[in-house]
Write an enzyme that holds these catalytic residues in place. Sequence first.
Site, short mmCIF file in Angstrom:
data_model
loop_
_atom_site.label_atom_id
_atom_site.label_comp_id
_atom_site.label_asym_id
_atom_site.label_seq_id
_atom_site.Cartn_x
_atom_site.Cartn_y
_atom_site.Cartn_z
N ASP A 114 79.01 55.80 37.02
CA ASP A 114 77.60 56.30 37.09
C ASP A 114 77.15 55.50 35.85
OD1 ASP A 114 79.55 56.80 35.60
OD2 ASP A 114 79.54 58.92 34.98
N LYS B 134 84.93 53.55 37.85
CA LYS B 134 85.27 55.28 37.56
C LYS B 134 87.31 55.56 36.83
CE LYS B 134 82.86 58.68 37.34
NZ LYS B 134 82.05 59.09 36.12
N ASP C 183 79.15 47.66 47.53
CA ASP C 183 77.45 48.99 48.30
C ASP C 183 76.20 49.25 47.27
OD1 ASP C 183 76.53 49.23 50.32
OD2 ASP C 183 78.09 50.24 51.46
N ASP D 252 72.85 47.15 45.89
CA ASP D 252 71.47 47.38 46.87
C ASP D 252 70.50 47.41 45.21
OD1 ASP D 252 71.94 47.12 49.47
OD2 ASP D 252 71.16 49.07 49.51
N TYR E 227 86.05 52.43 52.37
CA TYR E 227 85.35 52.43 53.76
C TYR E 227 86.67 51.89 54.58
CZ TYR E 227 80.92 52.06 51.76
OH TYR E 227 79.87 52.72 50.34
#
Length: 364
Positions: A226, A193, A250, A254, A144
Amino acid sequence: MATLKFAVLPGDGIGPEVMDAALGVLQAACRKDGDELSYKICDVGGAAIDSCGKALPESTVEQCRNSDAILFGSVGGPKWENLPPNEQPERAALLPLRKIFKLFANIRPGLLYPQLTDASPLKSERIPEGIDIVCIRELTGGIYFGEKKTFEIDGEPAACDTMMYRKSEIERIADVAGKTAMARGKKVCSIDKANVLETSVLWRKTVTEFFKKNYPEVELSYMYVDNAAMQLARNPNQFDVFFTENMFGDILSDEMAVICGSLGMLCSASLGDIKNSLGLKFGLYEPAGGTAPDIAGKGIANPCAQILSAALMMRYSFGEDAIATKIENAVRNAVCGGIRTGDIAFGKTPVSTDEMAKAVIERL
Ligand code: NAD
């Protein structure tokens, strides 16, 4: 007796309604211990755009600088949706606040009481004890904030975002995760990852060395992001504390919010390394949800997330752990005793925002 100095930024929509409720609970909780609250209410978000043309007025920033913590509501709504993206309330108020106060760690407890398992989209038999986990998200680095470019390849539009982490940025978020794990079950999962991304390879190496040196008692595990997304939906309580970089956090935070039922129950703390006048961490405390335009102005929003955010402020920025726990227990007793706003009513007669706050105060 202490004076607790904080800035109050209610924002838009249900923000001012749930903030009123939280301030009432804080007053009642602190009165009994003799602590004095010293706060100033400042405009932020759409309310500030309307009053002075800017989502984050300088006077609000100044008030925050002169405080030991920020209690934040939420910002945004349909009225301001057509503004250019960088003038929109969330982007122009919340992101700069995180940047100005270097709030690099977002701590979001994922708590679902056993009596509220109906609120979760997961089958109740999968979470008979409810959910009790903590998500820690790195908040000021990664993709970001990396370099962004739009360009053309063979006449075709193309774009790129850059994910970058420095070792020190990884170490400081690992430290927050380590401290949180030490205060809970001494178990932490680092999510990355590392099979694909160089930033994740560095993340994993740094985290491994950091925990070995600084938190040898903490059981450290790793998971690819994942898989973590699947495992959260399959069996959330296999985690105790998990932590990850900004974009993965992020998304996972959620997902965690949705499996924990209503956004009206979830609080969060954003912390940095800046010390406040008490020598504790300066922080910004806010509910996980937004301004809920669909119910704003009706007096029916669930104030628990805002009240629990205020409890986190007492714990992290004011060192008042006993008051924080007292507030958390009072919320739990009210909700588990059957006092419910509409979002968590499930057949019970819903109470208003004010009635919920009153019920919490009675149980302090
Ligand atoms: P939202 O979180 O405001 O609402 C999603 C759903 O959850 C709605 O049905 C709402 O009624 C419900 N909900 C949320 N909080 C609740 C509460 N305390 N009690 C009862 N129900 C609650 O998300 P959205 O609709 O996507 O966004 C609305 C506005 O809020 C947008 O302008 C968005 O940009 C803004 N927003 C702000 C923040 C922030 O300030 N940190 C975060 C998210 C969204």
